[in-house]
Structure formats: C-alpha cells, structure tokens
Design a protein around this motif. Structure first.
Motif, PDB file in Angstrom:
ATOM      1  N   ILE A  22       0.849  -1.195   0.000  1.00  0.00           N
ATOM      2  CA  ILE A  22       0.000   0.000   0.000  1.00  0.00           C
ATOM      3  C   ILE A  22       0.881   1.240   0.000  1.00  0.00           C
ATOM      4  CG2 ILE A  22      -1.733   1.315   1.288  1.00  0.00           C
ATOM      5  CD1 ILE A  22      -2.703  -1.366   2.445  1.00  0.00           C
ATOM      6  N   GLN A  28      -6.564   3.872  -7.832  1.00  0.00           N
ATOM      7  CA  GLN A  28      -7.725   4.053  -6.975  1.00  0.00           C
ATOM      8  C   GLN A  28      -8.996   4.166  -7.808  1.00  0.00           C
ATOM      9  OE1 GLN A  28      -7.276   3.398  -3.819  1.00  0.00           O
ATOM     10  NE2 GLN A  28      -7.097   5.363  -2.751  1.00  0.00           N
ATOM     11  N   TRP A  29     -10.061   3.529  -7.335  1.00  0.00           N
ATOM     12  CA  TRP A  29     -11.356   3.646  -7.985  1.00  0.00           C
ATOM     13  C   TRP A  29     -11.812   5.098  -7.912  1.00  0.00           C
ATOM     14  CZ3 TRP A  29     -13.329  -0.302 -10.672  1.00  0.00           C
ATOM     15  CH2 TRP A  29     -14.644  -0.168 -11.165  1.00  0.00           C
ATOM     16  N   ASP A  32     -12.833   7.204  -4.624  1.00  0.00           N
ATOM     17  CA  ASP A  32     -12.285   6.653  -3.385  1.00  0.00           C
ATOM     18  C   ASP A  32     -11.349   7.662  -2.733  1.00  0.00           C
ATOM     19  OD1 ASP A  32     -13.654   4.331  -3.628  1.00  0.00           O
ATOM     20  OD2 ASP A  32     -11.913   3.018  -3.882  1.00  0.00           O
ATOM     21  N   VAL A  35      -4.898   7.533  -0.483  1.00  0.00           N
ATOM     22  CA  VAL A  35      -4.071   6.935   0.565  1.00  0.00           C
ATOM     23  C   VAL A  35      -3.170   8.035   1.134  1.00  0.00           C
ATOM     24  CG1 VAL A  35      -2.292   5.225   1.096  1.00  0.00           C
ATOM     25  CG2 VAL A  35      -4.095   4.693  -0.565  1.00  0.00           C
ATOM     26  N   LEU A  55      -7.131   5.476   4.315  1.00  0.00           N
ATOM     27  CA  LEU A  55      -7.435   4.936   2.998  1.00  0.00           C
ATOM     28  C   LEU A  55      -8.848   4.394   3.011  1.00  0.00           C
ATOM     29  CD1 LEU A  55      -5.671   1.499   2.384  1.00  0.00           C
ATOM     30  CD2 LEU A  55      -5.861   2.537   4.625  1.00  0.00           C
ATOM     31  N   SER A  59      -9.597  -0.023  -0.868  1.00  0.00           N
ATOM     32  CA  SER A  59      -8.339   0.386  -1.486  1.00  0.00           C
ATOM     33  C   SER A  59      -7.335  -0.759  -1.499  1.00  0.00           C
ATOM     34  CB  SER A  59      -7.735   1.577  -0.737  1.00  0.00           C
ATOM     35  OG  SER A  59      -8.514   2.734  -0.905  1.00  0.00           O
ATOM     36  N   SER A  60      -6.456  -0.729  -2.484  1.00  0.00           N
ATOM     37  CA  SER A  60      -5.404  -1.726  -2.658  1.00  0.00           C
ATOM     38  C   SER A  60      -6.028  -3.123  -2.673  1.00  0.00           C
ATOM     39  CB  SER A  60      -4.334  -1.578  -1.570  1.00  0.00           C
ATOM     40  OG  SER A  60      -3.182  -2.326  -1.909  1.00  0.00           O
ATOM     41  N   HIS A  62      -8.095  -5.895  -1.349  1.00  0.00           N
ATOM     42  CA  HIS A  62      -9.156  -5.746  -0.351  1.00  0.00           C
ATOM     43  C   HIS A  62     -10.215  -6.831  -0.518  1.00  0.00           C
ATOM     44  CE1 HIS A  62     -10.646  -3.505  -3.856  1.00  0.00           C
ATOM     45  NE2 HIS A  62     -11.840  -3.893  -3.460  1.00  0.00           N
ATOM     46  N   HIS A 178      -9.176  -4.431 -10.552  1.00  0.00           N
ATOM     47  CA  HIS A 178      -9.845  -3.632  -9.524  1.00  0.00           C
ATOM     48  C   HIS A 178     -11.298  -4.031  -9.326  1.00  0.00           C
ATOM     49  CE1 HIS A 178      -9.847  -0.458  -6.631  1.00  0.00           C
ATOM     50  NE2 HIS A 178      -8.811   0.167  -7.147  1.00  0.00           N
TER      51      HIS A 178
END
Length: 240
Positions: A22, A28-29, A32, A35, A55, A59-60, A62, A178
């Motif tokens: 991370i 990132q979507w 979102d 971070v 975050l 994120s990352s 998940h 993602h």
C-alpha cells in the motif's frame, strides 16, 4: 504443516503474498479517498517511530462485504475466523485477456479447466489470473479507460458466477484487477450475486501467476472494522 482444532490439516511448502504494497500512488477507484500517511512520532524526538494512515475500505488489495451492495448485508466485522481460511483454485485467462481486455470468464472456461483438474470442490474460492497485476504500477493501463471514460479490464461473467455459486457451491471469488466484474459492467452484477451471502470477494490481488491451479489455501487477514463495507486485506497463499 498446520492442524486446526477441527482437525483440518493444511500442508504447504511455500507462503506467497497475494497483496500489493500500500502506497500513496496505487490505482484508486474514482471517488475513493486517497491513501495518506502522516508521521506522528519521530524516533529521534520521541524515542519511537509512528505514523497514522488513511485509505478507503476498498483500497489496494481488499475484500468486499455484503453491506457494500445489499442493505440487509453484514459488515466485514461479522466474518468468522474460520471463513477466512479457505481452499482456492486458480483459473488462468491471461492469454485471452491480452487479446480482449473485456474478456469475461465463461462457463465453458470453467468446464475446460475441470477437464484438466477435476470438478471444483464445494467450499472453494475461485481465483482468476488475468495477468492484470503487471499493470499495477501504471494507473492508466490498469483501468484502461477509453475516451468516454469507460474502463476495460477482464472479470467474471454473470453466467459463470451463477454456475459457480449454484452448481459448484463456491464460497468466494478473487481477481488481480480492480473488480471481479468486468470493467464495462457498472451494475456490479457479480459482486452483488456473490455477496447475497457473507462470501469472499477479493480484488487487486497479485502473484496469482505463482500459484498452482489447485491445492492452495488462502489465509485472509482483515481489519475488523465495525460495520465495514470491506477492508484492505493481507492475503497469504499457502502453496503445497
């Protein structure tokens, strides 16, 4: 070798990280939260080093929880410890995805896989190796958006997801993109189907190319966020 209290035995020779590191510049979507890291204690001044971080829950690498798609769904804190140690199989579609970035896993793909490796056992998590992990450090390539802003990356088709849930009684799915839904599917149909119950949905995995088609056990570490819609996950693969 691990032997649990209910006498399930896990034998493995290697342990592999399936989670990305991370950092502030990960893909990132849209929408979102970023971070962020901030130092709150310095070794030279305070005698110890400490940061705080922020975050999004998705994120990352998940795991998604049912309440992220269903108002009646439970939060990530309600997942039992036992549900987070699960057998996994890996279906490799990276060659098809390299030709067609919108490729979605089909029932035929599953049946061809089963001809080689036997029928998928109930209680399994199905991981989809699309080869997308190689694009992780380049956000543009990872989302692969067209001029209208639509993302193009592979995923699970609704038909394949229905088949896996109803005919194979799987307990979850995972992918190195993602989203378990193909990038063009803004209805999140696969997420919604799987999360009608407290099952596993893992996204942004890595190192799936290092796993065998069968025999892996996943150990999924979560943050037990009260009513969390999901959690960044530390996913370990125990490989035979």
């Amino acid at each position: 070798m691990i032997k649990s209290h209910n006498q399930h035995t896990i034998t493995y020779s290697r342990v592999i990280h399936l989670s990305h590191v991370i950092d502030v510049d990960i893909p990132q979507w849209p929408g979102d939260p970023p971070v962020e890291f901030a130092t709150v204690a310095e070794l030279s001044q305070d005698g110890y080093y400490l940061r705080r971080f922020s975050l999004g829950e998705h994120s990352s690498t998940h795991v998604n929880a049912p309440n992220s798609f269903h108002s009646y769904g439970v939060g990530i804190d309600q997942y039992s410890a036992e549900s987070l140690v699960v057998p996994a199989i890996v279906i490799d579609i990276h060659e098809a995805a390299a030709i067609d970035p919108d490729y979605a896993l089909t029932i035929d793909d599953i049946l061809v896989w089963e001809e080689k490796y036997n029928q998928i056992s109930p209680g399994s998590v199905v991981l989809l190796n699309t080869g997308w992990q190689d694009k992780w450090l380049d956000q543009d390539r990872f989302f692969n958006r067209d001029t209208q802003g639509t993302a193009h990356f592979p995923g699970f088709s609704s038909d394949a997801t229905h088949f896996l849930l109803n005919e194979r009684q799987i307990v979850g799915i995972g992918i190195d993109t993602h989203g378990v839904d193909p990038g063009q599917d803004t209805s999140f149909a696969t997420n919604s189907l799987v999360l009608e119950q407290p099952r596993i949905v893992l996204e942004n995995l890595t190192n799936l190319d290092q796993l065998s088609p069968t025999g892996t056990t996943l150990v999924i570490g979560i943050l037990r966020l009260r009513d969390g819609s999901g959690s960044p996950a530390a996913v370990l693969a125990l490989v035979p």
